[in-house]
Scaffold this motif. Structure first.
Motif, PDB file in Angstrom:
ATOM      1  N   ASP A 270       0.849  -1.186   0.000  1.00 27.66           N
ATOM      2  CA  ASP A 270       0.000   0.000   0.000  1.00 27.66           C
ATOM      3  C   ASP A 270       0.887   1.238   0.000  1.00 27.66           C
ATOM      4  OD1 ASP A 270      -2.272   1.552   0.008  1.00 27.66           O
ATOM      5  OD2 ASP A 270      -2.804   1.142   2.092  1.00 27.66           O
ATOM      6  N   ILE A 271       0.281   2.357  -0.298  1.00 24.94           N
ATOM      7  CA  ILE A 271       1.007   3.621  -0.388  1.00 24.94           C
ATOM      8  C   ILE A 271       0.173   4.699   0.284  1.00 24.94           C
ATOM      9  CG2 ILE A 271       0.037   4.039  -2.661  1.00 24.94           C
ATOM     10  CD1 ILE A 271       2.509   5.553  -3.433  1.00 24.94           C
ATOM     11  N   LYS A 272       0.850   5.592   0.984  1.00 18.78           N
ATOM     12  CA  LYS A 272       0.182   6.729   1.624  1.00 18.78           C
ATOM     13  C   LYS A 272       1.009   7.979   1.376  1.00 18.78           C
ATOM     14  CE  LYS A 272      -2.214   4.128   5.072  1.00 18.78           C
ATOM     15  NZ  LYS A 272      -3.441   4.498   5.683  1.00 18.78           N
ATOM     16  N   SER A 273       0.390   9.125   1.558  1.00 14.20           N
ATOM     17  CA  SER A 273       1.094  10.380   1.353  1.00 14.20           C
ATOM     18  C   SER A 273       2.054  10.635   2.511  1.00 14.20           C
ATOM     19  CB  SER A 273       0.091  11.530   1.260  1.00 14.20           C
ATOM     20  OG  SER A 273       0.765  12.764   1.191  1.00 14.20           O
ATOM     21  N   GLY A 274       3.196  11.196   2.197  1.00 12.35           N
ATOM     22  CA  GLY A 274       4.163  11.569   3.212  1.00 12.35           C
ATOM     23  C   GLY A 274       4.076  13.038   3.576  1.00 12.35           C
ATOM     24  N   ALA A 275       3.012  13.693   3.168  1.00 10.12           N
ATOM     25  CA  ALA A 275       2.868  15.128   3.412  1.00 10.12           C
ATOM     26  C   ALA A 275       2.473  15.391   4.864  1.00 10.12           C
ATOM     27  CB  ALA A 275       1.809  15.711   2.484  1.00 10.12           C
ATOM     28  N   PRO A 276       3.061  16.413   5.464  1.00 12.74           N
ATOM     29  CA  PRO A 276       2.641  16.784   6.814  1.00 12.74           C
ATOM     30  C   PRO A 276       1.330  17.560   6.769  1.00 12.74           C
ATOM     31  CG  PRO A 276       4.327  18.281   6.051  1.00 12.74           C
ATOM     32  CD  PRO A 276       4.152  17.238   4.973  1.00 12.74           C
ATOM     33  N   GLY A 277       0.645  17.588   7.879  1.00 16.84           N
ATOM     34  CA  GLY A 277      -0.558  18.405   7.978  1.00 16.84           C
ATOM     35  C   GLY A 277      -1.831  17.629   7.678  1.00 16.84           C
ATOM     36  N   ASN A 278      -2.929  18.362   7.715  1.00 17.20           N
ATOM     37  CA  ASN A 278      -4.252  17.785   7.507  1.00 17.20           C
ATOM     38  C   ASN A 278      -4.880  18.325   6.239  1.00 17.20           C
ATOM     39  OD1 ASN A 278      -3.932  16.568  10.011  1.00 17.20           O
ATOM     40  ND2 ASN A 278      -5.091  18.142  11.084  1.00 17.20           N
ATOM     41  N   GLY A 279      -5.779  17.544   5.690  1.00 16.88           N
ATOM     42  CA  GLY A 279      -6.547  18.001   4.549  1.00 16.88           C
ATOM     43  C   GLY A 279      -7.673  18.920   4.987  1.00 16.88           C
ATOM     44  N   ARG A 280      -8.448  19.397   4.058  1.00 15.49           N
ATOM     45  CA  ARG A 280      -9.562  20.285   4.385  1.00 15.49           C
ATOM     46  C   ARG A 280     -10.616  19.577   5.223  1.00 15.49           C
ATOM     47  NH1 ARG A 280     -12.619  21.805   0.261  1.00 15.49           N
ATOM     48  NH2 ARG A 280     -12.023  19.978  -0.887  1.00 15.49           N
ATOM     49  N   ASN A 281     -10.673  18.242   5.126  1.00 17.38           N
ATOM     50  CA  ASN A 281     -11.639  17.466   5.897  1.00 17.38           C
ATOM     51  C   ASN A 281     -11.140  17.167   7.314  1.00 17.38           C
ATOM     52  OD1 ASN A 281      -9.632  15.657   5.291  1.00 17.38           O
ATOM     53  ND2 ASN A 281     -10.934  14.273   4.110  1.00 17.38           N
ATOM     54  N   GLY A 282      -9.929  17.607   7.668  1.00 17.08           N
ATOM     55  CA  GLY A 282      -9.399  17.403   9.006  1.00 17.08           C
ATOM     56  C   GLY A 282      -8.609  16.127   9.181  1.00 17.08           C
ATOM     57  N   ILE A 283      -8.595  15.269   8.174  1.00 19.66           N
ATOM     58  CA  ILE A 283      -7.871  13.996   8.248  1.00 19.66           C
ATOM     59  C   ILE A 283      -6.431  14.237   7.807  1.00 19.66           C
ATOM     60  CG2 ILE A 283      -7.729  11.643   7.346  1.00 19.66           C
ATOM     61  CD1 ILE A 283     -10.771  11.780   6.921  1.00 19.66           C
ATOM     62  N   PRO A 284      -5.440  13.739   8.580  1.00 16.41           N
ATOM     63  CA  PRO A 284      -4.036  13.915   8.164  1.00 16.41           C
ATOM     64  C   PRO A 284      -3.792  13.265   6.802  1.00 16.41           C
ATOM     65  CG  PRO A 284      -4.162  13.162  10.427  1.00 16.41           C
ATOM     66  CD  PRO A 284      -5.547  13.081   9.874  1.00 16.41           C
ATOM     67  N   TYR A 285      -2.932  13.909   6.002  1.00 15.47           N
ATOM     68  CA  TYR A 285      -2.626  13.371   4.675  1.00 15.47           C
ATOM     69  C   TYR A 285      -2.023  11.973   4.773  1.00 15.47           C
ATOM     70  CZ  TYR A 285      -3.314  18.077   2.825  1.00 15.47           C
ATOM     71  OH  TYR A 285      -3.863  19.274   2.464  1.00 15.47           O
TER      72      TYR A 285
END
Length: 124
Positions: A106-121
C-alpha cells in the motif's frame, strides 16, 4: 502653450482602488481552490497507484519491491508525484502482512498536515 495629455493623480488612485477591490474579492477564492485541486489530485494518484499495485499482485502473485519496479515493468509511466509535497519520493510505502510477498502492499502520502476534511494526509 502645449498641454500634455495624461492621467491625473486622482484618476490613477481611483483605478488602483478599483483594482484593489477586485483583488480582495478574487484572491480569497483562489487559494482554497488550489488546495482543493491538490487534494483531488492526491486522492486520484493514491487510487491509481493502489490499483496498479493490486494489478501487479494479481499478475505476479507478489507485491513489488519498490515503486520504481512498477515503472521498470511498465505498470506506470512514471512515479506519481505527491501534489502536496510536490515530490515523487515522499510516499510512505507500507509492506504486506507476509514479508515474503514483497515490500509495497500500500502507499500513503508523506505530506505533513491535515486536509480540508481534518484527516491527516498520512492517513489517506
Amino acid at each position: 502653450m502645449v498641454r500634455r495629455r495624461g492621467f491625473t493623480l486622482i484618476e490613477l488612485l481611483v483605478v488602483l482602488g478599483i483594482v484593489a477591490l477586485l483583488l480582495t474579492l478574487a484572491v480569497p477564492r483562489y487559494f482554497p481552490s488550489v488546495d482543493r485541486s491538490r487534494e483531488t489530485i492526491l486522492a486520484e494518484n493514491l487510487r491509481n497507484t493502489r490499483a496498479v499495485i493490486d494489478q501487479f499482485y494479481g499478475d505476479t502473485g507478489s507485491y513489488p519491491e519498490s515503486l520504481e519496479e512498477l515503472v521498470e515493468k511498465k505498470y506506470l509511466r512514471a512515479l506519481p508525484v505527491d501534489p502536496i509535497t510536490e515530490r515523487s519520493d515522499s510516499w510512505q510505502l507500507l509492506p504486506p502482512e507476509a514479508p515474503a510477498k514483497g515490500s509495497v502492499a500500500d502507499i500513503k502520502s508523506g505530506a505533513p498536515g491535515n486536509g480540508r476534511n481534518g484527516i491527516p494526509y498520512a492517513e489517506w
